[in-house]
Design a protein around this motif. Structure first.
Motif, PDB file in Angstrom:
ATOM      1  N   ASP A  61       0.784  -1.238   0.000  1.00 59.26           N
ATOM      2  CA  ASP A  61       0.000   0.000   0.000  1.00 59.26           C
ATOM      3  C   ASP A  61       0.819   1.293   0.000  1.00 59.26           C
ATOM      4  O   ASP A  61       0.293   2.347  -0.356  1.00 59.26           O
ATOM      5  CB  ASP A  61      -0.937   0.029   1.207  1.00 59.26           C
ATOM      6  CG  ASP A  61      -0.197  -0.069   2.530  1.00 59.26           C
ATOM      7  OD1 ASP A  61       0.962  -0.533   2.545  1.00 59.26           O
ATOM      8  OD2 ASP A  61      -0.774   0.329   3.562  1.00 59.26           O
ATOM      9  N   MET A  62       2.087   1.238   0.378  1.00 60.09           N
ATOM     10  CA  MET A  62       2.882   2.466   0.471  1.00 60.09           C
ATOM     11  C   MET A  62       4.327   2.178   0.090  1.00 60.09           C
ATOM     12  O   MET A  62       4.820   1.059   0.258  1.00 60.09           O
ATOM     13  CB  MET A  62       2.868   3.027   1.913  1.00 60.09           C
ATOM     14  CG  MET A  62       1.522   3.500   2.403  1.00 60.09           C
ATOM     15  SD  MET A  62       1.569   3.983   4.165  1.00 60.09           S
ATOM     16  CE  MET A  62       2.536   5.513   4.081  1.00 60.09           C
ATOM     17  N   LEU A  63       5.021   3.218  -0.417  1.00 63.71           N
ATOM     18  CA  LEU A  63       6.447   3.098  -0.687  1.00 63.71           C
ATOM     19  C   LEU A  63       7.210   3.123   0.633  1.00 63.71           C
ATOM     20  O   LEU A  63       6.834   3.846   1.562  1.00 63.71           O
ATOM     21  CB  LEU A  63       6.929   4.246  -1.577  1.00 63.71           C
ATOM     22  CG  LEU A  63       6.390   4.270  -3.011  1.00 63.71           C
ATOM     23  CD1 LEU A  63       6.779   5.578  -3.685  1.00 63.71           C
ATOM     24  CD2 LEU A  63       6.908   3.085  -3.800  1.00 63.71           C
ATOM     25  N   ALA A  64       8.273   2.348   0.720  1.00 65.10           N
ATOM     26  CA  ALA A  64       9.042   2.257   1.966  1.00 65.10           C
ATOM     27  C   ALA A  64       9.493   3.618   2.503  1.00 65.10           C
ATOM     28  O   ALA A  64       9.368   3.872   3.707  1.00 65.10           O
ATOM     29  CB  ALA A  64      10.240   1.331   1.776  1.00 65.10           C
ATOM     30  N   GLU A 153      14.192  10.771  -5.811  1.00 69.08           N
ATOM     31  CA  GLU A 153      13.277   9.669  -6.105  1.00 69.08           C
ATOM     32  C   GLU A 153      12.636   9.851  -7.483  1.00 69.08           C
ATOM     33  O   GLU A 153      12.543   8.900  -8.274  1.00 69.08           O
ATOM     34  CB  GLU A 153      12.191   9.585  -5.028  1.00 69.08           C
ATOM     35  CG  GLU A 153      11.196   8.448  -5.206  1.00 69.08           C
ATOM     36  CD  GLU A 153      11.787   7.077  -4.937  1.00 69.08           C
ATOM     37  OE1 GLU A 153      11.066   6.095  -5.157  1.00 69.08           O
ATOM     38  OE2 GLU A 153      12.957   6.981  -4.522  1.00 69.08           O
ATOM     39  N   VAL A 154      12.216  11.073  -7.786  1.00 72.39           N
ATOM     40  CA  VAL A 154      11.604  11.356  -9.090  1.00 72.39           C
ATOM     41  C   VAL A 154      12.626  11.157 -10.210  1.00 72.39           C
ATOM     42  O   VAL A 154      12.329  10.544 -11.245  1.00 72.39           O
ATOM     43  CB  VAL A 154      11.031  12.795  -9.111  1.00 72.39           C
ATOM     44  CG1 VAL A 154      10.682  13.212 -10.530  1.00 72.39           C
ATOM     45  CG2 VAL A 154       9.797  12.894  -8.217  1.00 72.39           C
ATOM     46  N   LEU A 155      13.837  11.629  -9.993  1.00 70.70           N
ATOM     47  CA  LEU A 155      14.890  11.476 -11.006  1.00 70.70           C
ATOM     48  C   LEU A 155      15.245   9.997 -11.200  1.00 70.70           C
ATOM     49  O   LEU A 155      15.473   9.543 -12.331  1.00 70.70           O
ATOM     50  CB  LEU A 155      16.132  12.270 -10.581  1.00 70.70           C
ATOM     51  CG  LEU A 155      17.279  12.306 -11.585  1.00 70.70           C
ATOM     52  CD1 LEU A 155      16.846  13.014 -12.861  1.00 70.70           C
ATOM     53  CD2 LEU A 155      18.501  13.009 -10.989  1.00 70.70           C
ATOM     54  N   ILE A 167       5.400   8.203 -12.987  1.00 70.10           N
ATOM     55  CA  ILE A 167       6.067   8.572 -11.733  1.00 70.10           C
ATOM     56  C   ILE A 167       5.035   9.047 -10.714  1.00 70.10           C
ATOM     57  O   ILE A 167       5.113   8.713  -9.524  1.00 70.10           O
ATOM     58  CB  ILE A 167       7.132   9.666 -11.981  1.00 70.10           C
ATOM     59  CG1 ILE A 167       8.267   9.122 -12.848  1.00 70.10           C
ATOM     60  CG2 ILE A 167       7.691  10.187 -10.649  1.00 70.10           C
ATOM     61  CD1 ILE A 167       9.248  10.187 -13.314  1.00 70.10           C
ATOM     62  N   ALA A 168       4.073   9.820 -11.189  1.00 69.74           N
ATOM     63  CA  ALA A 168       3.007  10.306 -10.304  1.00 69.74           C
ATOM     64  C   ALA A 168       2.253   9.132  -9.685  1.00 69.74           C
ATOM     65  O   ALA A 168       1.966   9.120  -8.486  1.00 69.74           O
ATOM     66  CB  ALA A 168       2.053  11.215 -11.085  1.00 69.74           C
ATOM     67  N   GLU A 169       1.981   8.114 -10.503  1.00 74.76           N
ATOM     68  CA  GLU A 169       1.253   6.948  -9.997  1.00 74.76           C
ATOM     69  C   GLU A 169       2.116   6.154  -9.009  1.00 74.76           C
ATOM     70  O   GLU A 169       1.630   5.681  -7.982  1.00 74.76           O
ATOM     71  CB  GLU A 169       0.856   6.043 -11.169  1.00 74.76           C
ATOM     72  CG  GLU A 169      -0.027   4.884 -10.750  1.00 74.76           C
ATOM     73  CD  GLU A 169      -0.534   4.087 -11.942  1.00 74.76           C
ATOM     74  OE1 GLU A 169      -1.054   2.979 -11.720  1.00 74.76           O
ATOM     75  OE2 GLU A 169      -0.404   4.564 -13.087  1.00 74.76           O
ATOM     76  N   SER A 170       3.416   6.043  -9.299  1.00 82.00           N
ATOM     77  CA  SER A 170       4.329   5.281  -8.431  1.00 82.00           C
ATOM     78  C   SER A 170       4.500   5.932  -7.069  1.00 82.00           C
ATOM     79  O   SER A 170       4.622   5.250  -6.048  1.00 82.00           O
ATOM     80  CB  SER A 170       5.713   5.155  -9.090  1.00 82.00           C
ATOM     81  OG  SER A 170       5.648   4.436 -10.283  1.00 82.00           O
ATOM     82  N   THR A 171       4.535   7.255  -7.058  1.00 82.12           N
ATOM     83  CA  THR A 171       4.852   7.982  -5.821  1.00 82.12           C
ATOM     84  C   THR A 171       3.637   8.531  -5.100  1.00 82.12           C
ATOM     85  O   THR A 171       3.744   8.948  -3.941  1.00 82.12           O
ATOM     86  CB  THR A 171       5.782   9.164  -6.130  1.00 82.12           C
ATOM     87  OG1 THR A 171       5.143  10.039  -7.083  1.00 82.12           O
ATOM     88  CG2 THR A 171       7.107   8.688  -6.702  1.00 82.12           C
ATOM     89  N   VAL A 178       5.272  16.292  -9.669  1.00 82.52           N
ATOM     90  CA  VAL A 178       6.371  15.515 -10.263  1.00 82.52           C
ATOM     91  C   VAL A 178       7.181  16.400 -11.204  1.00 82.52           C
ATOM     92  O   VAL A 178       8.418  16.412 -11.168  1.00 82.52           O
ATOM     93  CB  VAL A 178       5.821  14.285 -11.028  1.00 82.52           C
ATOM     94  CG1 VAL A 178       6.917  13.642 -11.882  1.00 82.52           C
ATOM     95  CG2 VAL A 178       5.244  13.271 -10.059  1.00 82.52           C
ATOM     96  N   LYS A 179       6.474  17.161 -12.030  1.00 83.87           N
ATOM     97  CA  LYS A 179       7.149  18.064 -12.977  1.00 83.87           C
ATOM     98  C   LYS A 179       7.993  19.092 -12.233  1.00 83.87           C
ATOM     99  O   LYS A 179       9.133  19.385 -12.625  1.00 83.87           O
ATOM    100  CB  LYS A 179       6.095  18.768 -13.841  1.00 83.87           C
ATOM    101  CG  LYS A 179       6.686  19.645 -14.940  1.00 83.87           C
ATOM    102  CD  LYS A 179       5.574  20.248 -15.792  1.00 83.87           C
ATOM    103  CE  LYS A 179       6.147  21.148 -16.875  1.00 83.87           C
ATOM    104  NZ  LYS A 179       5.072  21.771 -17.673  1.00 83.87           N
TER     105      LYS A 179
END
Length: 207
Positions: A61-64, A153-155, A167-171, A178-179
């Motif tokens: 459910d969440m990124l570490a 993280e975005v880079l 990236i938006a969906e991943s984070t 993100v932009k």
């Protein structure tokens, strides 16, 4: 003798049970409880106030890094050790940069696991040498670059070929956010576009 309490966070019951069994034999450690997701972990930490949190790198459910940031907010005194089956996973560095005090592979022997957790509880930073052997150097490079954890993280995701919407969906960030992070990273790296930024980040030892 006071035993240090441990919360095990993993979405696989066999891992939670296995770790509990391993730690049960150690007189210095006591399993306080377990959780199967990031949100459940945050709730349980608030209730149990464990001394150490053994946290799966990949939760459903969440990124570490987001879980770690929230755990540190809820219970800053807890030590956090990331537990992963993927030694080369780039998320390890992001987790360490978010405040984890260690990272171990899930195939670690029981005695080694106990020894590593004891070291972390003593205030040491423990990373399995098979995991990102250059993690320390990369962390230093990140500090020198001036990039924030979010910008990095975005880079990093852009370097994996992800588009801004991906990236938006991943984070869990908005696309405009993100932009903004990506443009800020480009500026700090002195790059004109994302390809140049990825090249410069690689040369600097960031990727």
């Amino acid at each position: 003798m006071t035993r240090a309490t441990v919360l095990v966070v993993d979405d696989h019951p066999v891992v939670r049970d296995g770790v509990s069994l391993l730690l049960r034999s150690d007189p210095c450690l006591r399993i306080a409880g377990s959780a199967e997701s990031g949100r459940a972990a945050i709730q349980r930490v608030a209730e149990l106030r464990p001394d150490l949190i053994l946290l799966d790198l990949r939760l459903p459910d969440m990124l570490a890094p987001e879980v770690i940031a929230e755990l540190r907010r809820v219970h800053p005194a807890a030590r956090i050790v990331v537990f992963t089956a993927h030694g080369d996973h780039q998320g390890v560095l992001a987790a360490l940069d978010s405040g984890a005090q260690g990272c171990l592979l899930k195939d670690v022997a029981g005695t080694d696991l106990v020894a590593a957790l004891r070291r972390v509880l003593r205030g040491e930073r423990v990373v399995d040498p098979r995991i990102l052997p250059d993690a320390g150097q990369r962390s230093d490079a990140l500090a020198r670059s001036g990039l924030t954890r979010r910008e990095y993280e975005v880079l990093r995701l852009a370097a994996q070929g992800q588009t801004n919407p991906e990236i938006a969906e991943s984070t869990g960030l908005a696309r405009n956010t993100v932009k903004t992070y990506l443009q800020s990273a480009l500026h700090k790296l002195g790059a004109r576009n994302r390809v140049e930024a990825i090249g410069k980040a690689s040369e600097a030892g960031l990727l």
